[in-house]
Design a protein around this motif. Sequence first.
Motif, PDB file in Angstrom:
ATOM      1  N   GLU A 101      -5.400  -9.789   3.953  1.00 55.19           N
ATOM      2  CA  GLU A 101      -4.480  -9.726   5.086  1.00 55.19           C
ATOM      3  C   GLU A 101      -3.512  -8.560   4.893  1.00 55.19           C
ATOM      4  O   GLU A 101      -2.759  -8.533   3.923  1.00 55.19           O
ATOM      5  N   VAL A 102      -3.543  -7.606   5.822  1.00 57.14           N
ATOM      6  CA  VAL A 102      -2.630  -6.467   5.770  1.00 57.14           C
ATOM      7  C   VAL A 102      -1.585  -6.621   6.868  1.00 57.14           C
ATOM      8  O   VAL A 102      -1.920  -6.696   8.059  1.00 57.14           O
ATOM      9  N   ARG A 103      -0.338  -6.670   6.472  1.00 55.96           N
ATOM     10  CA  ARG A 103       0.776  -6.825   7.405  1.00 55.96           C
ATOM     11  C   ARG A 103       1.394  -5.466   7.709  1.00 55.96           C
ATOM     12  O   ARG A 103       1.442  -4.599   6.839  1.00 55.96           O
ATOM     13  N   VAL A 104       1.863  -5.299   8.921  1.00 53.14           N
ATOM     14  CA  VAL A 104       2.372  -4.001   9.377  1.00 53.14           C
ATOM     15  C   VAL A 104       3.808  -4.162   9.896  1.00 53.14           C
ATOM     16  O   VAL A 104       4.021  -4.370  11.097  1.00 53.14           O
ATOM     17  N   PRO A 105       4.786  -4.061   9.021  1.00 53.97           N
ATOM     18  CA  PRO A 105       6.187  -4.268   9.427  1.00 53.97           C
ATOM     19  C   PRO A 105       6.647  -3.377  10.575  1.00 53.97           C
ATOM     20  O   PRO A 105       7.462  -3.802  11.407  1.00 53.97           O
ATOM     21  N   PHE A 106       6.137  -2.149  10.641  1.00 59.72           N
ATOM     22  CA  PHE A 106       6.605  -1.242  11.694  1.00 59.72           C
ATOM     23  C   PHE A 106       6.139  -1.665  13.086  1.00 59.72           C
ATOM     24  O   PHE A 106       6.593  -1.107  14.084  1.00 59.72           O
ATOM     25  N   CYS A 107       5.232  -2.647  13.168  1.00 55.36           N
ATOM     26  CA  CYS A 107       4.784  -3.145  14.468  1.00 55.36           C
ATOM     27  C   CYS A 107       5.591  -4.347  14.954  1.00 55.36           C
ATOM     28  O   CYS A 107       5.250  -4.915  15.994  1.00 55.36           O
ATOM     29  N   ASP A 108       6.614  -4.740  14.222  1.00 56.77           N
ATOM     30  CA  ASP A 108       7.480  -5.810  14.725  1.00 56.77           C
ATOM     31  C   ASP A 108       8.024  -5.390  16.094  1.00 56.77           C
ATOM     32  O   ASP A 108       8.588  -4.298  16.245  1.00 56.77           O
ATOM     33  N   SER A 148       1.630   2.630  11.509  1.00 58.51           N
ATOM     34  CA  SER A 148       2.281   2.623  12.827  1.00 58.51           C
ATOM     35  C   SER A 148       3.672   3.233  12.856  1.00 58.51           C
ATOM     36  O   SER A 148       4.262   3.363  13.930  1.00 58.51           O
ATOM     37  N   ALA A 149       4.222   3.636  11.707  1.00 56.98           N
ATOM     38  CA  ALA A 149       5.539   4.282  11.732  1.00 56.98           C
ATOM     39  C   ALA A 149       5.502   5.594  12.505  1.00 56.98           C
ATOM     40  O   ALA A 149       6.476   5.954  13.180  1.00 56.98           O
ATOM     41  N   ASP A 150       4.402   6.325  12.414  1.00 59.93           N
ATOM     42  CA  ASP A 150       4.311   7.599  13.132  1.00 59.93           C
ATOM     43  C   ASP A 150       4.355   7.387  14.638  1.00 59.93           C
ATOM     44  O   ASP A 150       4.958   8.183  15.368  1.00 59.93           O
ATOM     45  N   GLU A 151       3.712   6.333  15.117  1.00 58.44           N
ATOM     46  CA  GLU A 151       3.736   6.045  16.545  1.00 58.44           C
ATOM     47  C   GLU A 151       5.120   5.575  16.982  1.00 58.44           C
ATOM     48  O   GLU A 151       5.576   5.905  18.088  1.00 58.44           O
ATOM     49  N   VAL A 152       5.786   4.809  16.146  1.00 60.05           N
ATOM     50  CA  VAL A 152       7.090   4.264  16.509  1.00 60.05           C
ATOM     51  C   VAL A 152       8.175   5.334  16.451  1.00 60.05           C
ATOM     52  O   VAL A 152       8.999   5.454  17.374  1.00 60.05           O
ATOM     53  N   LEU A 195       0.863  -1.176   0.000  1.00 58.94           N
ATOM     54  CA  LEU A 195       0.000   0.000   0.000  1.00 58.94           C
ATOM     55  C   LEU A 195       0.900   1.226   0.000  1.00 58.94           C
ATOM     56  O   LEU A 195       1.735   1.382   0.886  1.00 58.94           O
ATOM     57  N   LEU A 196       0.729   2.095  -0.984  1.00 60.48           N
ATOM     58  CA  LEU A 196       1.663   3.195  -1.206  1.00 60.48           C
ATOM     59  C   LEU A 196       0.932   4.533  -1.190  1.00 60.48           C
ATOM     60  O   LEU A 196       0.022   4.767  -1.994  1.00 60.48           O
ATOM     61  N   SER A 197       1.336   5.425  -0.281  1.00 62.57           N
ATOM     62  CA  SER A 197       0.719   6.752  -0.199  1.00 62.57           C
ATOM     63  C   SER A 197       1.645   7.862  -0.679  1.00 62.57           C
ATOM     64  O   SER A 197       1.225   9.004  -0.790  1.00 62.57           O
ATOM     65  N   GLY A 198       2.919   7.524  -0.922  1.00 62.55           N
ATOM     66  CA  GLY A 198       3.870   8.551  -1.301  1.00 62.55           C
ATOM     67  C   GLY A 198       4.516   9.243  -0.117  1.00 62.55           C
ATOM     68  O   GLY A 198       5.330  10.148  -0.293  1.00 62.55           O
ATOM     69  N   GLY A 199       4.158   8.831   1.097  1.00 65.49           N
ATOM     70  CA  GLY A 199       4.814   9.343   2.292  1.00 65.49           C
ATOM     71  C   GLY A 199       6.039   8.507   2.617  1.00 65.49           C
ATOM     72  O   GLY A 199       6.278   7.455   2.011  1.00 65.49           O
ATOM     73  N   LEU A 200       6.805   8.941   3.596  1.00 64.50           N
ATOM     74  CA  LEU A 200       8.036   8.253   3.949  1.00 64.50           C
ATOM     75  C   LEU A 200       7.785   6.806   4.369  1.00 64.50           C
ATOM     76  O   LEU A 200       8.508   5.897   3.957  1.00 64.50           O
ATOM     77  N   ASP A 201       6.735   6.576   5.168  1.00 61.09           N
ATOM     78  CA  ASP A 201       6.504   5.263   5.766  1.00 61.09           C
ATOM     79  C   ASP A 201       6.204   4.203   4.710  1.00 61.09           C
ATOM     80  O   ASP A 201       6.902   3.189   4.604  1.00 61.09           O
ATOM     81  N   SER A 202       5.140   4.419   3.941  1.00 63.83           N
ATOM     82  CA  SER A 202       4.737   3.427   2.945  1.00 63.83           C
ATOM     83  C   SER A 202       5.760   3.322   1.823  1.00 63.83           C
ATOM     84  O   SER A 202       5.976   2.237   1.263  1.00 63.83           O
TER      85      SER A 202
END
Length: 650
Positions: free
Chosen positions: A520-527, A398-402, A278-285
């Motif tokens: 299924e959406v996976r969230v790598p930043f929540c590792d 979740s990158a913003d929270e991390v 999923l790509l938004s063009g922001g740093l995280d995605s």
Amino acid sequence: MCGIVGWVDFGRSLAQEQSTMRAMAATMAQRGPDAEGLWLGEHVAFGHRRLAIIDLPGGGQPMTVGPDGALGRGSLAREGVIRDGSAVAALTYSGEVYNYRELREELQALGHEFATTSDTEVVLRAYLEWGDGFAERLNGMYAFGVWDGRRQRLVLVRDRMGIKPLYYHPTRDGVLFASELKGILAHPEVEAVVDADGLRALLSFVKSPGQGVYRGVHEVRPGHLVIVDRDGVRPRRYWGLHARRHTDDLDTTVRTVRELLEDIVDRQLITDVPLCALLSGGLDSSAITALAAVALRRSGGGPVRSFSVDFVGQAEHFRPDALRPTPDAPYVHEVADHVGAAHTDIVLDTAALTDPLYRTSVLVANDLPNSMGDLYTSLYLLFRAVREHSTVALSGESADEVFGGYAWFHDQRAVNADTFPWVAALRPSAADAPEADTCAVDAAKTRNIVDLLDPDLAAALRIDEHRRAEYHSALAEVEHLPDEDPREHRMREICYLHLTRFVQILLDRKDRMSMAHGLEVRVPFCDHRLVEYVYNTPWSMKTFDGREKSLLRAATADLLPESVVQRRKSPYPSTQDPAYERALRDRLAEILADADAPVAALLNPKRIHEVLHTPVDDTGGFGPARRAVELALGLDQWLRRYPVRLVVGA
């Protein structure tokens, strides 16, 4: 990824409760469209709906182990039902364990024999080997129930960050549990009652850990397991955020973040079905998409497929605001070209966002109303489109929270406020508006749904008092180093609040909207390894370049276009079409005119009339009036669609 339900009752036999379990499992059909399985024992019954991701032919559930070590699998049995009271252990499992291959090798060395290549069997045999301590060995996103036939007890387990949901409802002689609230509400002995505590949790824009909104329903807290036996129901924490001294220098820290991200993305690319980003063009995605592209090229897997969401006319007529300074589309396309992604834009119009069918579908997927309206509906429609091509998606959530990405991390008024920083930032007082700006003053008067409530109801709920209690309860959980400087002390608290309270709101939204389509959406930043490492990195290091998310930017800059590296934070997009809010207000006016509208008794007609006559808010979905209208409409729809009985007061 799947949907699970279960029932334990030490006061009766459940061996013949197939119809009740089928009804509960049926509510999970969208979470698991590929197969259904039931397992019925003497005092326990499990239901499972499967979304096949790994070991497509062999991963059927519920999965059992008999006294001889042989496996039984519900969805592979005749009619998908196993009746067996002799199982040593049984499992109904939802999620992915990303280190299952290493655990499998370790268990094989200990003498375990495997009949499948699924992570499900690894989890079941890990419990048999290590007991409750097995949860600490798992890396992933998961929520599941294990029945221990030897000890006659149930163990419910939820992942460390709460990526996957799990609810439970204690009964007189046991417990009911399910991936979603609807699974529990489908049981004939459960009534959908919402009392004052439930309404407070629903309306406060603060996630109350363990609160299931409906009376008697609880949520397994992230990083917790819940043990159910004849002695009762006992939650126990197996993971939490602890304060540890960070000894790495800046270069080592940046390198460690990069190494962790590479390993995390590599693990989360493992699947036997089509995958995308999923790509938004922001740093995280963009970082996740770029890392996935590199890993896929290295393994010969071809280009990464990516998807983005946008709105008709948004790119051409975008209006910058304090939250969203730039439109997403130009950055999305630049990143896609840069990493060689096979990209697709999903463009939505106001007709789709206001379609009653889609708004009802969002409510049913969520089981509760929300105040973010099109932020839910557009995500629902995005995931519907993605599911036509992929079964698994990687997200930058979740990158913003991390890493500390939200604007209010860097707003001293919000940081120093005696409340949750997002509440302070998103709900300014009327005093903050210029006296001449009557529109701003009117908007500030209606800061949230509470301002639209009947005054007596608002007084009974005491939302501000509830929020204050939740805030101080959260602060009491935070560990500190003995010699922390005051700034680091406070920013540790701010990070903790986001990682344990705010992120849950977004993870819930992501889970419900994606699993409504079996995506299924996976969230790598929540590792949890990344979360623990960055959490204990000093705030001065997290902002070493004077900006938000400094560590993430430095760790991935070489993979991205310079424009994206320098781009300011912009949240998930929201429509700016004034027609959208006009449609919301028209519907609210209809409700106000309907004396039989179920929500009418909860609202203050005078305040609603004021909102309906203030100028249309086009600030991208976070304007106070718009959010209040969204939740008022959601409450009405919820009370019409669900058999909810509200009980407020003594």
